[in-house]
Design a protein around this motif. Structure first.
Motif, PDB file in Angstrom:
ATOM      1  N   MET A  47      10.522  -3.140   0.384  1.00 41.96           N
ATOM      2  CA  MET A  47       9.307  -3.960   0.425  1.00 41.96           C
ATOM      3  C   MET A  47       9.573  -5.287   1.128  1.00 41.96           C
ATOM      4  SD  MET A  47       6.607  -2.533  -1.254  1.00 41.96           S
ATOM      5  CE  MET A  47       6.368  -1.120  -2.286  1.00 41.96           C
ATOM      6  N   SER A  48      10.764  -5.892   0.874  1.00 44.73           N
ATOM      7  CA  SER A  48      11.019  -7.226   1.386  1.00 44.73           C
ATOM      8  C   SER A  48      11.133  -7.258   2.905  1.00 44.73           C
ATOM      9  CB  SER A  48      12.292  -7.790   0.752  1.00 44.73           C
ATOM     10  OG  SER A  48      13.394  -6.952   1.035  1.00 44.73           O
ATOM     11  N   SER A  49      11.470  -6.136   3.549  1.00 45.59           N
ATOM     12  CA  SER A  49      11.632  -6.104   4.994  1.00 45.59           C
ATOM     13  C   SER A  49      10.316  -5.870   5.723  1.00 45.59           C
ATOM     14  CB  SER A  49      12.635  -5.004   5.376  1.00 45.59           C
ATOM     15  OG  SER A  49      12.123  -3.735   4.998  1.00 45.59           O
ATOM     16  N   ARG A  50       9.245  -5.677   5.004  1.00 46.19           N
ATOM     17  CA  ARG A  50       7.952  -5.425   5.613  1.00 46.19           C
ATOM     18  C   ARG A  50       6.958  -6.501   5.201  1.00 46.19           C
ATOM     19  NH1 ARG A  50       5.628   0.288   5.946  1.00 46.19           N
ATOM     20  NH2 ARG A  50       4.793  -0.838   7.706  1.00 46.19           N
ATOM     21  N   ARG A  51       5.907  -6.635   5.991  1.00 49.78           N
ATOM     22  CA  ARG A  51       4.828  -7.568   5.651  1.00 49.78           C
ATOM     23  C   ARG A  51       3.706  -6.756   5.017  1.00 49.78           C
ATOM     24  NH1 ARG A  51       5.208 -12.667   7.125  1.00 49.78           N
ATOM     25  NH2 ARG A  51       2.959 -13.034   7.199  1.00 49.78           N
ATOM     26  N   ILE A  52       3.681  -6.787   3.693  1.00 51.65           N
ATOM     27  CA  ILE A  52       2.768  -5.959   2.902  1.00 51.65           C
ATOM     28  C   ILE A  52       1.633  -6.819   2.363  1.00 51.65           C
ATOM     29  CG2 ILE A  52       2.568  -4.548   0.795  1.00 51.65           C
ATOM     30  CD1 ILE A  52       4.191  -3.181   2.955  1.00 51.65           C
ATOM     31  N   ALA A  53       0.431  -6.267   2.368  1.00 50.50           N
ATOM     32  CA  ALA A  53      -0.711  -6.901   1.703  1.00 50.50           C
ATOM     33  C   ALA A  53      -1.143  -6.031   0.534  1.00 50.50           C
ATOM     34  CB  ALA A  53      -1.867  -7.075   2.672  1.00 50.50           C
ATOM     35  N   LEU A  54      -1.452  -6.675  -0.584  1.00 53.55           N
ATOM     36  CA  LEU A  54      -2.018  -5.980  -1.739  1.00 53.55           C
ATOM     37  C   LEU A  54      -3.531  -6.167  -1.708  1.00 53.55           C
ATOM     38  CD1 LEU A  54       0.406  -7.180  -4.572  1.00 53.55           C
ATOM     39  CD2 LEU A  54       0.672  -5.247  -2.994  1.00 53.55           C
ATOM     40  N   VAL A  55      -4.271  -5.075  -1.868  1.00 50.91           N
ATOM     41  CA  VAL A  55      -5.736  -5.152  -1.839  1.00 50.91           C
ATOM     42  C   VAL A  55      -6.302  -4.511  -3.105  1.00 50.91           C
ATOM     43  CG1 VAL A  55      -5.915  -5.272   0.669  1.00 50.91           C
ATOM     44  CG2 VAL A  55      -5.928  -3.029  -0.438  1.00 50.91           C
ATOM     45  N   PHE A  56      -7.397  -5.114  -3.596  1.00 49.82           N
ATOM     46  CA  PHE A  56      -7.959  -4.738  -4.889  1.00 49.82           C
ATOM     47  C   PHE A  56      -9.432  -4.355  -4.733  1.00 49.82           C
ATOM     48  CE2 PHE A  56      -4.573  -7.814  -5.555  1.00 49.82           C
ATOM     49  CZ  PHE A  56      -3.770  -7.157  -6.485  1.00 49.82           C
ATOM     50  N   PRO A  57      -9.843  -3.211  -5.303  1.00 47.86           N
ATOM     51  CA  PRO A  57     -11.208  -2.712  -5.089  1.00 47.86           C
ATOM     52  C   PRO A  57     -12.262  -3.452  -5.891  1.00 47.86           C
ATOM     53  CG  PRO A  57     -10.035  -1.249  -6.563  1.00 47.86           C
ATOM     54  CD  PRO A  57      -9.037  -2.272  -6.098  1.00 47.86           C
ATOM     55  N   GLY A  58     -13.518  -3.245  -5.490  1.00 54.78           N
ATOM     56  CA  GLY A  58     -14.658  -3.871  -6.142  1.00 54.78           C
ATOM     57  C   GLY A  58     -15.515  -2.874  -6.901  1.00 54.78           C
ATOM     58  N   GLN A  59     -16.659  -3.350  -7.322  1.00 47.73           N
ATOM     59  CA  GLN A  59     -17.565  -2.529  -8.123  1.00 47.73           C
ATOM     60  C   GLN A  59     -18.051  -1.330  -7.323  1.00 47.73           C
ATOM     61  OE1 GLN A  59     -20.519  -4.843 -10.112  1.00 47.73           O
ATOM     62  NE2 GLN A  59     -21.528  -3.080 -11.022  1.00 47.73           N
ATOM     63  N   GLY A  60     -18.192  -0.213  -8.016  1.00 38.61           N
ATOM     64  CA  GLY A  60     -18.532   1.050  -7.375  1.00 38.61           C
ATOM     65  C   GLY A  60     -17.358   2.011  -7.402  1.00 38.61           C
ATOM     66  N   SER A  61     -16.147   1.472  -7.620  1.00 38.94           N
ATOM     67  CA  SER A  61     -14.967   2.342  -7.682  1.00 38.94           C
ATOM     68  C   SER A  61     -14.674   2.828  -9.103  1.00 38.94           C
ATOM     69  CB  SER A  61     -13.740   1.600  -7.128  1.00 38.94           C
ATOM     70  OG  SER A  61     -13.467   0.440  -7.872  1.00 38.94           O
ATOM     71  N   GLN A  62     -15.445   2.375 -10.067  1.00 41.14           N
ATOM     72  CA  GLN A  62     -15.191   2.753 -11.466  1.00 41.14           C
ATOM     73  C   GLN A  62     -15.500   4.234 -11.707  1.00 41.14           C
ATOM     74  OE1 GLN A  62     -17.624   0.615 -10.498  1.00 41.14           O
ATOM     75  NE2 GLN A  62     -19.573   1.345 -11.317  1.00 41.14           N
ATOM     76  N   TYR A  63     -14.736   4.834 -12.619  1.00 43.12           N
ATOM     77  CA  TYR A  63     -15.018   6.197 -13.058  1.00 43.12           C
ATOM     78  C   TYR A  63     -14.408   6.397 -14.442  1.00 43.12           C
ATOM     79  CZ  TYR A  63     -10.189   7.328 -11.638  1.00 43.12           C
ATOM     80  OH  TYR A  63      -8.824   7.358 -11.515  1.00 43.12           O
ATOM     81  N   VAL A  64     -15.016   7.256 -15.228  1.00 43.87           N
ATOM     82  CA  VAL A  64     -14.502   7.537 -16.570  1.00 43.87           C
ATOM     83  C   VAL A  64     -13.157   8.250 -16.441  1.00 43.87           C
ATOM     84  CG1 VAL A  64     -14.870   8.834 -18.695  1.00 43.87           C
ATOM     85  CG2 VAL A  64     -16.780   7.622 -17.630  1.00 43.87           C
TER      86      VAL A  64
END
Length: 306
Positions: free
Chosen positions: A1-18
């Motif tokens: 991980m440290s040798s790469r430029r990584i972005a963390l992305v987080f979803p919004g409403q509409g992605s929910q499911y039981v």
């Protein structure tokens, strides 16, 4: 991980499911602790709502927002736990979240702590639900038309009420939002214009729209009194698509967040332009992974949900 430029992305409403987060809860002590804290902070079993529903309650904005937020941060905790066991540190270059996911990103960047973030998104959901009950609204995804064509259709449909572009998600995918009568008229016009698909989203409010102006004003007042910290990881903003590195920029972003459009394509391109070469989506479903692949075909993407 440290040798790469990584972005963390987080979803919004509409992605929910039981069922979301259940496997995570069963496999990770760190994830279990996040769900436990969420239940204690909110005073009800949010974890049970995520794992078992009922679906109608989970889809409700006031519940969906804290539920997605919690599942996403439980995912982050589980990943950090596994990497720590392997002697590896997660060191992202950027964090970003789509709509609601921006608040998850604020916690990931240590701008706010988990408890404040959870209470904030619960209140955000309450205010937006309340406004949606006063002014019924909704959102729809439009596939296969240029933004200019969509904008003109919304302008024509505005004779029926408020409607406009809410999310520029990827080339060829834009979300519109507004009052129901105007939204349905815009959907009809866009189908006539030759859209490949026009899909009503499972969202009961007109998010990222002037319909939410009163909710936004109340929310901005709450945010103005919150203690925020400068981000430990740069955050890429929804409203401007630009990098945020201090509290003043973040407060300005959040003041426009409920009514302003989500510039997701611009956000991803901003991270790519600063050398990001991999994205990890943390949270339910794979919506952002698909969008990123359309924005930048061939870029490395990982979704933590199966």
């Amino acid at each position: 991980m440290s040798s790469r430029r990584i972005a963390l992305v987080f979803p919004g409403q509409g992605s929910q499911y039981v069922g979301m987060g259940k496997a995570l809860h069963d496999a990770s002590e760190a994830a279990r602790e996040v769900f436990k804290r969420a239940d204690e902070i909110l005073g009800f079993r949010l974890s049970h709502l995520c794992f078992s529903g009922p679906e109608e309650d989970l889809q409700d904005t006031i519940n969906a927002q804290p539920a997605i937020f919690t599942v996403s941060l439980a995912t982050l905790a589980a990943i950090k736990e596994k990497l720590h066991e392997a002697g590896v540190k997660l060191n992202p270059s950027f964090v970003a979240g789509h709509s609601l996911g921006e608040y998850t990103a604020l916690v990931a960047a240590n701008v706010i702590d988990f408890e404040d973030g959870l209470r904030l998104v619960r209140e955000r959901g309450r205010l937006m639900k309340e406004e949606g009950e006063k002014i019924p609204g909704g959102m729809a995804a439009v596939i296969g038309l240029d933004e200019e064509v969509i904008q003109r259709a919304c302008e024509e449909a505005s004779s029926e009420g408020i409607v406009g572009i809410a999310n520029s998600n990827s080339p060829g995918q834009i979300v519109i939002s507004g009052e129901l009568k105007a939204l349905h008229r815009a959907m009809e016009l866009l189908q006539q214009q030759g859209a490949k698909k026009v899909i009503k989203l499972p969202i009961s409010i007109a998010s990222h729209s002037p319909v939410m102006q009163r909710a936004a004003a109340q929310f901005a007042e709450i945010v103005s009194h919150m203690k925020l910290r400068d981000p430990q990881i740069p955050i890429v903003a929804n409203v401007t698509g630009q990098i945020l590195t201090n509290v003043e920029d973040i407060r300005r972003e959040l003041s426009h967040h409920i009514t302003g459009p989500v510039q997701w394509t611009k956000s991803i391109r901003e991270m790519l332009s600063h050398g990001t070469n991999g994205f990890i989506e943390l949270g339910p479903k794979r919506v952002l992974t698909g969008l990123i692949q359309r924005i930048s075909p061939g870029v490395d993407t990982i979704s933590t949900d199966s």
